[in-house]
Design a protein around this motif. Structure first.
Motif, PDB file in Angstrom:
ATOM      1  N   ASN A   1       0.819  -1.208   0.000  1.00  9.64           N
ATOM      2  CA  ASN A   1       0.000   0.000   0.000  1.00  9.64           C
ATOM      3  C   ASN A   1       0.862   1.270   0.000  1.00  9.64           C
ATOM      4  OD1 ASN A   1       0.579   0.373   2.833  1.00  9.64           O
ATOM      5  ND2 ASN A   1      -1.129  -0.973   3.340  1.00  9.64           N
ATOM      6  N   CYS A   2       2.091   1.119  -0.459  1.00  9.78           N
ATOM      7  CA  CYS A   2       2.996   2.264  -0.660  1.00  9.78           C
ATOM      8  C   CYS A   2       2.906   2.710  -2.111  1.00  9.78           C
ATOM      9  CB  CYS A   2       4.429   1.846  -0.331  1.00  9.78           C
ATOM     10  SG  CYS A   2       5.669   3.095  -0.742  1.00  9.78           S
ATOM     11  N   VAL A   3       2.918   4.006  -2.333  1.00  7.32           N
ATOM     12  CA  VAL A   3       2.764   4.547  -3.686  1.00  7.32           C
ATOM     13  C   VAL A   3       3.893   4.107  -4.615  1.00  7.32           C
ATOM     14  CG1 VAL A   3       3.952   6.744  -3.236  1.00  7.32           C
ATOM     15  CG2 VAL A   3       2.133   6.639  -4.948  1.00  7.32           C
ATOM     16  N   LEU A   4       5.032   3.720  -4.057  1.00  7.24           N
ATOM     17  CA  LEU A   4       6.183   3.355  -4.884  1.00  7.24           C
ATOM     18  C   LEU A   4       6.213   1.878  -5.287  1.00  7.24           C
ATOM     19  CD1 LEU A   4       8.941   5.481  -3.124  1.00  7.24           C
ATOM     20  CD2 LEU A   4       7.737   5.959  -5.237  1.00  7.24           C
ATOM     21  N   PHE A   5       5.351   1.075  -4.703  1.00  7.35           N
ATOM     22  CA  PHE A   5       5.365  -0.364  -4.999  1.00  7.35           C
ATOM     23  C   PHE A   5       4.838  -0.616  -6.405  1.00  7.35           C
ATOM     24  CE2 PHE A   5       3.467  -4.742  -4.488  1.00  7.35           C
ATOM     25  CZ  PHE A   5       4.662  -5.403  -4.287  1.00  7.35           C
ATOM     26  N   GLN A   6       5.589  -1.396  -7.176  1.00  5.98           N
ATOM     27  CA  GLN A   6       5.247  -1.655  -8.577  1.00  5.98           C
ATOM     28  C   GLN A   6       4.711  -3.060  -8.804  1.00  5.98           C
ATOM     29  OE1 GLN A   6       9.127  -0.665 -10.157  1.00  5.98           O
ATOM     30  NE2 GLN A   6       8.591   1.488 -10.427  1.00  5.98           N
ATOM     31  N   GLY A   7       4.451  -3.789  -7.733  1.00  2.00           N
ATOM     32  CA  GLY A   7       4.054  -5.184  -7.862  1.00  2.00           C
ATOM     33  C   GLY A   7       2.565  -5.431  -7.946  1.00  2.00           C
ATOM     34  N   GLY A   8       1.764  -4.377  -7.877  1.00  2.82           N
ATOM     35  CA  GLY A   8       0.328  -4.591  -7.925  1.00  2.82           C
ATOM     36  C   GLY A   8      -0.108  -5.500  -6.792  1.00  2.82           C
ATOM     37  N   SER A   9      -0.802  -6.575  -7.137  1.00  2.55           N
ATOM     38  CA  SER A   9      -1.264  -7.501  -6.107  1.00  2.55           C
ATOM     39  C   SER A   9      -0.328  -8.698  -5.946  1.00  2.55           C
ATOM     40  CB  SER A   9      -2.674  -7.983  -6.441  1.00  2.55           C
ATOM     41  OG  SER A   9      -2.674  -8.606  -7.720  1.00  2.55           O
ATOM     42  N   SER A  10       0.857  -8.629  -6.537  1.00  2.33           N
ATOM     43  CA  SER A  10       1.821  -9.735  -6.441  1.00  2.33           C
ATOM     44  C   SER A  10       2.504  -9.750  -5.084  1.00  2.33           C
ATOM     45  CB  SER A  10       2.891  -9.595  -7.519  1.00  2.33           C
ATOM     46  OG  SER A  10       2.300  -9.620  -8.800  1.00  2.33           O
ATOM     47  N   GLU A  11       3.077 -10.931  -4.742  1.00  2.80           N
ATOM     48  CA  GLU A  11       3.769 -11.065  -3.462  1.00  2.80           C
ATOM     49  C   GLU A  11       5.077 -10.273  -3.454  1.00  2.80           C
ATOM     50  OE1 GLU A  11       4.726 -15.086  -2.416  1.00  2.80           O
ATOM     51  OE2 GLU A  11       5.354 -14.552  -0.388  1.00  2.80           O
ATOM     52  N   TRP A  12       5.706 -10.136  -4.623  1.00  2.00           N
ATOM     53  CA  TRP A  12       6.951  -9.389  -4.760  1.00  2.00           C
ATOM     54  C   TRP A  12       6.810  -8.406  -5.913  1.00  2.00           C
ATOM     55  CZ3 TRP A  12      11.142 -10.182  -1.512  1.00  2.00           C
ATOM     56  CH2 TRP A  12      11.075 -11.306  -0.675  1.00  2.00           C
ATOM     57  N   GLY A  13       7.461  -7.264  -5.796  1.00  5.21           N
ATOM     58  CA  GLY A  13       7.404  -6.299  -6.881  1.00  5.21           C
ATOM     59  C   GLY A  13       8.549  -5.313  -6.805  1.00  5.21           C
ATOM     60  N   GLY A  14       8.742  -4.585  -7.879  1.00  6.78           N
ATOM     61  CA  GLY A  14       9.815  -3.607  -7.923  1.00  6.78           C
ATOM     62  C   GLY A  14       9.518  -2.387  -7.073  1.00  6.78           C
ATOM     63  N   CYS A  15      10.582  -1.689  -6.725  1.00  7.86           N
ATOM     64  CA  CYS A  15      10.500  -0.405  -6.033  1.00  7.86           C
ATOM     65  C   CYS A  15      11.616   0.463  -6.595  1.00  7.86           C
ATOM     66  CB  CYS A  15      10.671  -0.575  -4.531  1.00  7.86           C
ATOM     67  SG  CYS A  15      10.828   1.012  -3.679  1.00  7.86           S
ATOM     68  N   PRO A  16      11.317   1.688  -7.021  1.00  3.50           N
ATOM     69  CA  PRO A  16      12.361   2.524  -7.627  1.00  3.50           C
ATOM     70  C   PRO A  16      13.522   2.842  -6.693  1.00  3.50           C
ATOM     71  CG  PRO A  16      10.337   3.762  -7.296  1.00  3.50           C
ATOM     72  CD  PRO A  16      10.014   2.328  -7.041  1.00  3.50           C
ATOM     73  N   LEU A  17      13.337   2.662  -5.418  1.00  2.90           N
ATOM     74  CA  LEU A  17      14.440   2.934  -4.488  1.00  2.90           C
ATOM     75  C   LEU A  17      15.449   1.793  -4.454  1.00  2.90           C
ATOM     76  CD1 LEU A  17      12.596   4.605  -1.503  1.00  2.90           C
ATOM     77  CD2 LEU A  17      13.611   5.620  -3.535  1.00  2.90           C
ATOM     78  N   PHE A  18      15.052   0.637  -4.962  1.00  4.10           N
ATOM     79  CA  PHE A  18      15.932  -0.537  -4.967  1.00  4.10           C
ATOM     80  C   PHE A  18      15.997  -1.072  -6.399  1.00  4.10           C
ATOM     81  CE2 PHE A  18      14.023  -0.410  -0.659  1.00  4.10           C
ATOM     82  CZ  PHE A  18      15.178  -0.221   0.089  1.00  4.10           C
ATOM     83  N   THR A  19      16.698  -0.361  -7.230  1.00  4.92           N
ATOM     84  CA  THR A  19      16.759  -0.657  -8.660  1.00  4.92           C
ATOM     85  C   THR A  19      17.205  -2.096  -8.917  1.00  4.92           C
ATOM     86  OG1 THR A  19      17.352   1.629  -9.050  1.00  4.92           O
ATOM     87  CG2 THR A  19      17.734   0.110 -10.857  1.00  4.92           C
ATOM     88  N   GLY A  20      16.424  -2.782  -9.743  1.00  7.79           N
ATOM     89  CA  GLY A  20      16.794  -4.135 -10.138  1.00  7.79           C
ATOM     90  C   GLY A  20      16.468  -5.207  -9.120  1.00  7.79           C
TER      91      GLY A  20
ATOM     92  N   GLN B   1      13.495  -6.829  -6.165  1.00  8.07           N
ATOM     93  CA  GLN B   1      12.094  -6.862  -5.773  1.00  8.07           C
ATOM     94  C   GLN B   1      11.960  -6.771  -4.261  1.00  8.07           C
ATOM     95  OE1 GLN B   1      10.449 -10.428  -7.778  1.00  8.07           O
ATOM     96  NE2 GLN B   1       9.390  -8.945  -9.045  1.00  8.07           N
ATOM     97  N   VAL B   2      10.972  -6.036  -3.847  1.00  8.67           N
ATOM     98  CA  VAL B   2      10.645  -5.969  -2.421  1.00  8.67           C
ATOM     99  C   VAL B   2       9.365  -6.773  -2.194  1.00  8.67           C
ATOM    100  CG1 VAL B   2      11.819  -3.759  -2.099  1.00  8.67           C
ATOM    101  CG2 VAL B   2       9.382  -3.776  -2.705  1.00  8.67           C
ATOM    102  N   LYS B   3       9.141  -7.132  -0.954  1.00  9.00           N
ATOM    103  CA  LYS B   3       7.989  -7.978  -0.651  1.00  9.00           C
ATOM    104  C   LYS B   3       6.760  -7.130  -0.330  1.00  9.00           C
ATOM    105  CE  LYS B   3       7.032 -12.369   1.577  1.00  9.00           C
ATOM    106  NZ  LYS B   3       7.479 -13.384   2.570  1.00  9.00           N
ATOM    107  N   ALA B   4       5.600  -7.624  -0.760  1.00  8.62           N
ATOM    108  CA  ALA B   4       4.347  -6.893  -0.526  1.00  8.62           C
ATOM    109  C   ALA B   4       4.153  -6.580   0.951  1.00  8.62           C
ATOM    110  CB  ALA B   4       3.162  -7.696  -1.061  1.00  8.62           C
ATOM    111  N   THR B   5       4.632  -7.477   1.806  1.00  9.67           N
ATOM    112  CA  THR B   5       4.486  -7.296   3.251  1.00  9.67           C
ATOM    113  C   THR B   5       5.641  -6.503   3.859  1.00  9.67           C
ATOM    114  OG1 THR B   5       5.625  -9.386   3.617  1.00  9.67           O
ATOM    115  CG2 THR B   5       3.197  -9.453   3.536  1.00  9.67           C
TER     116      THR B   5
END
Ligand code: SF4
Length: 75
Positions: free
Chosen positions: A40-59, A61-65
């Motif tokens: 629920n962070c505006v920067l999360f790029q994973g949609g409803s996935s368990e893992w997704g990208g974040c522009p602060l950690f290029t390359g 994936q961060v976890k949805a939780t």
């Protein structure tokens, strides 16, 4: 997931620099508020996935939780 991006190492220097944890509920940070997490962070790029990208950690994936000190509420 078919996404080849590696998962962020929460013990690595990038993650530690921003206080990132895969499990937001284990965060010990004055900025953290209950209920905040990557999904629920505006920067999360994973949609409803368990893992997704974040522009602060290029390359990586961060976890949805997860959570880091740059958390910004979506919407
Ligand atoms: Fe998660 Fe948001 Fe921090 Fe990225 S900026 S790691 S999506 S809390």
């Amino acid at each position: 997931a078919t996404d080849a991006m590696a998962q962020l190492d929460e013990n690595g220097p990038q993650a530690m620099g921003l206080g990132y944890k895969h499990d937001a509920t284990t965060v010990d940070n004055a900025r953290y508020k209950s209920g905040q997490q990557c999904s629920n962070c505006v920067l999360f790029q994973g949609g409803s996935s368990e893992w997704g990208g974040c522009p602060l950690f290029t390359g990586k994936q961060v976890k949805a939780t997860g959570w880091c000190s740059a958390y910004s509420a979506a919407g």
